[in-house]
Design a protein around this motif. Structure first.
Motif, PDB file in Angstrom:
ATOM      1  N   GLY A 148       6.200   5.351  -7.552  1.00  0.00           N
ATOM      2  CA  GLY A 148       5.841   5.855  -6.230  1.00  0.00           C
ATOM      3  C   GLY A 148       7.022   6.475  -5.513  1.00  0.00           C
ATOM      4  O   GLY A 148       6.858   7.387  -4.690  1.00  0.00           O
ATOM      5  N   LEU A 149       8.233   6.009  -5.820  1.00  0.00           N
ATOM      6  CA  LEU A 149       9.436   6.635  -5.258  1.00  0.00           C
ATOM      7  C   LEU A 149       9.797   7.896  -6.026  1.00  0.00           C
ATOM      8  O   LEU A 149       9.939   8.977  -5.458  1.00  0.00           O
ATOM      9  N   PHE A 150       9.963   7.755  -7.355  1.00  0.00           N
ATOM     10  CA  PHE A 150      10.470   8.870  -8.149  1.00  0.00           C
ATOM     11  C   PHE A 150       9.491  10.043  -8.228  1.00  0.00           C
ATOM     12  O   PHE A 150       9.916  11.184  -8.422  1.00  0.00           O
ATOM     13  N   ASP A 151       8.192   9.782  -8.081  1.00  0.00           N
ATOM     14  CA  ASP A 151       7.207  10.872  -8.081  1.00  0.00           C
ATOM     15  C   ASP A 151       7.237  11.671  -6.786  1.00  0.00           C
ATOM     16  O   ASP A 151       6.694  12.790  -6.735  1.00  0.00           O
ATOM     17  N   ASN A 152       7.849  11.120  -5.747  1.00  0.00           N
ATOM     18  CA  ASN A 152       7.839  11.780  -4.445  1.00  0.00           C
ATOM     19  C   ASN A 152       9.211  12.194  -3.931  1.00  0.00           C
ATOM     20  O   ASN A 152       9.300  13.017  -3.018  1.00  0.00           O
ATOM     21  N   MET A 153      10.281  11.662  -4.505  1.00  0.00           N
ATOM     22  CA  MET A 153      11.624  12.025  -4.065  1.00  0.00           C
ATOM     23  C   MET A 153      12.501  12.379  -5.253  1.00  0.00           C
ATOM     24  O   MET A 153      12.757  11.532  -6.104  1.00  0.00           O
ATOM     25  N   PRO A 154      12.981  13.624  -5.327  1.00  0.00           N
ATOM     26  CA  PRO A 154      13.934  13.982  -6.378  1.00  0.00           C
ATOM     27  C   PRO A 154      15.286  13.321  -6.118  1.00  0.00           C
ATOM     28  O   PRO A 154      15.559  12.832  -5.016  1.00  0.00           O
ATOM     29  N   ASP A 155      16.135  13.351  -7.120  1.00  0.00           N
ATOM     30  CA  ASP A 155      17.431  12.677  -7.015  1.00  0.00           C
ATOM     31  C   ASP A 155      18.237  13.150  -5.809  1.00  0.00           C
ATOM     32  O   ASP A 155      18.886  12.347  -5.133  1.00  0.00           O
ATOM     33  N   TYR A 156      18.237  14.450  -5.534  1.00  0.00           N
ATOM     34  CA  TYR A 156      19.098  14.949  -4.463  1.00  0.00           C
ATOM     35  C   TYR A 156      18.686  14.382  -3.109  1.00  0.00           C
ATOM     36  O   TYR A 156      19.535  14.128  -2.242  1.00  0.00           O
TER      37      TYR A 156
ATOM     38  N   ALA B 228       9.790   8.448   1.251  1.00  0.00           N
ATOM     39  CA  ALA B 228       8.913   8.642   0.102  1.00  0.00           C
ATOM     40  C   ALA B 228       7.446   8.483   0.496  1.00  0.00           C
ATOM     41  O   ALA B 228       6.581   9.243   0.042  1.00  0.00           O
ATOM     42  N   HIS B 229       7.173   7.519   1.358  1.00  0.00           N
ATOM     43  CA  HIS B 229       5.794   7.284   1.813  1.00  0.00           C
ATOM     44  C   HIS B 229       5.276   8.477   2.612  1.00  0.00           C
ATOM     45  O   HIS B 229       4.124   8.901   2.440  1.00  0.00           O
ATOM     46  N   GLU B 230       6.131   9.035   3.452  1.00  0.00           N
ATOM     47  CA  GLU B 230       5.725  10.190   4.256  1.00  0.00           C
ATOM     48  C   GLU B 230       5.470  11.410   3.364  1.00  0.00           C
ATOM     49  O   GLU B 230       4.466  12.117   3.528  1.00  0.00           O
ATOM     50  N   LEU B 231       6.364  11.654   2.405  1.00  0.00           N
ATOM     51  CA  LEU B 231       6.213  12.805   1.514  1.00  0.00           C
ATOM     52  C   LEU B 231       4.980  12.660   0.621  1.00  0.00           C
ATOM     53  O   LEU B 231       4.374  13.669   0.225  1.00  0.00           O
ATOM     54  N   ALA B 232       4.609  11.431   0.307  1.00  0.00           N
ATOM     55  CA  ALA B 232       3.460  11.204  -0.572  1.00  0.00           C
ATOM     56  C   ALA B 232       2.171  11.776   0.005  1.00  0.00           C
ATOM     57  O   ALA B 232       1.239  12.100  -0.743  1.00  0.00           O
ATOM     58  N   TYR B 233       2.121  11.903   1.329  1.00  0.00           N
ATOM     59  CA  TYR B 233       0.896  12.375   1.989  1.00  0.00           C
ATOM     60  C   TYR B 233       1.047  13.777   2.578  1.00  0.00           C
ATOM     61  O   TYR B 233       0.226  14.197   3.389  1.00  0.00           O
ATOM     62  N   ASP B 234       2.079  14.484   2.142  1.00  0.00           N
ATOM     63  CA  ASP B 234       2.288  15.861   2.600  1.00  0.00           C
ATOM     64  C   ASP B 234       1.617  16.811   1.610  1.00  0.00           C
ATOM     65  O   ASP B 234       2.090  16.961   0.473  1.00  0.00           O
ATOM     66  N   PRO B 235       0.528  17.484   1.994  1.00  0.00           N
ATOM     67  CA  PRO B 235      -0.209  18.331   1.042  1.00  0.00           C
ATOM     68  C   PRO B 235       0.528  19.613   0.657  1.00  0.00           C
ATOM     69  O   PRO B 235       0.176  20.250  -0.334  1.00  0.00           O
ATOM     70  N   ASN B 236       1.535  19.972   1.419  1.00  0.00           N
ATOM     71  CA  ASN B 236       2.247  21.225   1.166  1.00  0.00           C
ATOM     72  C   ASN B 236       3.589  21.036   0.455  1.00  0.00           C
ATOM     73  O   ASN B 236       4.285  22.006   0.174  1.00  0.00           O
ATOM     74  N   TYR B 237       3.930  19.800   0.199  1.00  0.00           N
ATOM     75  CA  TYR B 237       5.217  19.479  -0.419  1.00  0.00           C
ATOM     76  C   TYR B 237       5.122  19.595  -1.937  1.00  0.00           C
ATOM     77  O   TYR B 237       4.173  19.103  -2.545  1.00  0.00           O
ATOM     78  N   MET B 238       6.075  20.239  -2.541  1.00  0.00           N
ATOM     79  CA  MET B 238       6.101  20.338  -4.000  1.00  0.00           C
ATOM     80  C   MET B 238       6.896  19.155  -4.541  1.00  0.00           C
ATOM     81  O   MET B 238       8.117  19.208  -4.713  1.00  0.00           O
ATOM     82  N   SER B 239       6.203  18.072  -4.778  1.00  0.00           N
ATOM     83  CA  SER B 239       6.839  16.821  -5.194  1.00  0.00           C
ATOM     84  C   SER B 239       7.238  16.881  -6.665  1.00  0.00           C
ATOM     85  O   SER B 239       6.755  17.734  -7.432  1.00  0.00           O
ATOM     86  N   PRO B 240       8.126  15.982  -7.107  1.00  0.00           N
ATOM     87  CA  PRO B 240       8.431  15.912  -8.541  1.00  0.00           C
ATOM     88  C   PRO B 240       7.179  15.698  -9.384  1.00  0.00           C
ATOM     89  O   PRO B 240       7.067  16.263 -10.476  1.00  0.00           O
ATOM     90  N   PHE B 241       6.225  14.906  -8.874  1.00  0.00           N
ATOM     91  CA  PHE B 241       4.978  14.695  -9.614  1.00  0.00           C
ATOM     92  C   PHE B 241       4.207  16.000  -9.750  1.00  0.00           C
ATOM     93  O   PHE B 241       3.685  16.319 -10.830  1.00  0.00           O
ATOM     94  N   ALA B 242       4.109  16.763  -8.651  1.00  0.00           N
ATOM     95  CA  ALA B 242       3.395  18.042  -8.698  1.00  0.00           C
ATOM     96  C   ALA B 242       4.073  19.014  -9.654  1.00  0.00           C
ATOM     97  O   ALA B 242       3.409  19.753 -10.403  1.00  0.00           O
TER      98      ALA B 242
END
Length: 297
Positions: free
Chosen positions: A217-225, A253-267
């Motif tokens: 849940g962390l790594f899918d939403n936040m890249p290393d940088y 990470a929790h906030e980014l998980a629900y951002d529909p416009n964010y290009m997450s590591p998972f996406a």
């Protein structure tokens, strides 16, 4: 939504940056925990160190500090099974084995194997699946011994850079390696990997090294940088600073998980696999943030 885990009279005397490997002092980990369940209303720390279907533990013995995270596979909910029961029981069993001294610091896979065997031998079957990551700091040798099965994992940060990290294990996209216990009718259908399949590593650490252990849940939403940017806020190695930084990372990470416009590591990973995906990945998030410090008893 967070819990600080402190043990005994640990005093973090390290200056971030480290000492030479000839240092004869014993090391230890100063660790804080923070997490959120996927459903924010359930984003509280449940009994047994669980955030949603995630679970974690931090334990210590005279020879080592040990911590772990596990991510219960949510698909079991479709069969009327609470996914958090498997991950939570697995982590509680690992914790008990460590406190009882039934482990070898250089063999974290052994902790997973013994715990999993205990679950298999339960008189009442415990159905479910879980990823697992175990991190062991050998206090005297200053070595970090790890075992990672699936897509949870850890980073070791020194001087603002990632110097060591776990490898993700996937059967295929979004299907990680996992420990499983399935009913007889589902055997052969449910993925069930052996603890021996875990990726094992050994790494020499230094005083002041930062170890971040987390579920996907962390790594899918936040890249290393992004993670490294948050870790810059960690100015010293006292409990309060670690706690605040762990919470800051988990909240972002929790906030980014629900951002529909964010290009997450998972996406991005999904796109690499031919899927048209954008946005964060709503998921349970568990973060254990540790600093390697001098051990004083």
């Amino acid at each position: 939504m967070f819990s600080v885990l402190s043990y005994g009279r640990l005093v973090a005397r390290a200056v971030l940056g480290g000492l030479s490997q000839t240092d004869s002092r014993d090391y230890s980990l100063v660790t804080a925990s923070c997490g959120f369940g996927k459903d924010f209303r359930k984003g509280i720390l449940k009994k047994g160190m669980c955030y949603g279907d995630d679970a974690c533990f931090v334990a210590r013995h005279r020879s080592a500090d040990v911590l772990g995270v596990a991510d219960g596979v949510g698909g079991w909910r479709d069969y009327g099974v609470d996914p958090s029961q498997f991950s939570g029981t697995l982590m509680r069993t690992c914790e008990r084995l460590v406190k009882e001294g039934r482990f070898i610091p250089s063999n974290p896979v052994g902790i997973l194997t013994t715990s999993y065997c205990e679950l298999l031998q339960n008189k009442v079957p415990l159905l479910g699946s879980s990823t697992a990551c175990i991190v062991v700091l050998d206090r005297t040798s200053h070595r970090l011994h790890t075992a990672n099965l699936g897509d949870s994992g850890f980073l070791v940060v020194r001087g603002g850079e990632v110097v060591h990290r776990s490898d993700e294990q996937q059967h295929y996209f979004n299907t990680p390696f996992q420990l499983s216990i399935a009913p007889p009718e589902a055997e052969g259908v449910v993925f069930s990997d052996s603890p021996d399949a875990a990726d094992s590593t050994t790494f020499d650490v230094q005083l002041g090294d930062i170890i971040l252990t987390a579920t996907d849940g962390l790594f899918d939403n936040m890249p290393d940088y992004m993670i490294l940017q948050e870790l810059k806020k960690l100015k010293n190695s006292n409990y309060e600073s670690i706690q605040q930084t762990a919470r800051s990372i988990a909240e972002q990470a929790h906030e980014l998980a629900y951002d529909p416009n964010y290009m997450s590591p998972f996406a991005q990973f999904a796109c690499d696999n031919g899927l048209n995906v954008r946005g964060g990945k709503p998921d349970d998030i568990t973060v254990l943030l540790s600093i390697v410090a001098e051990y004083t008893d």
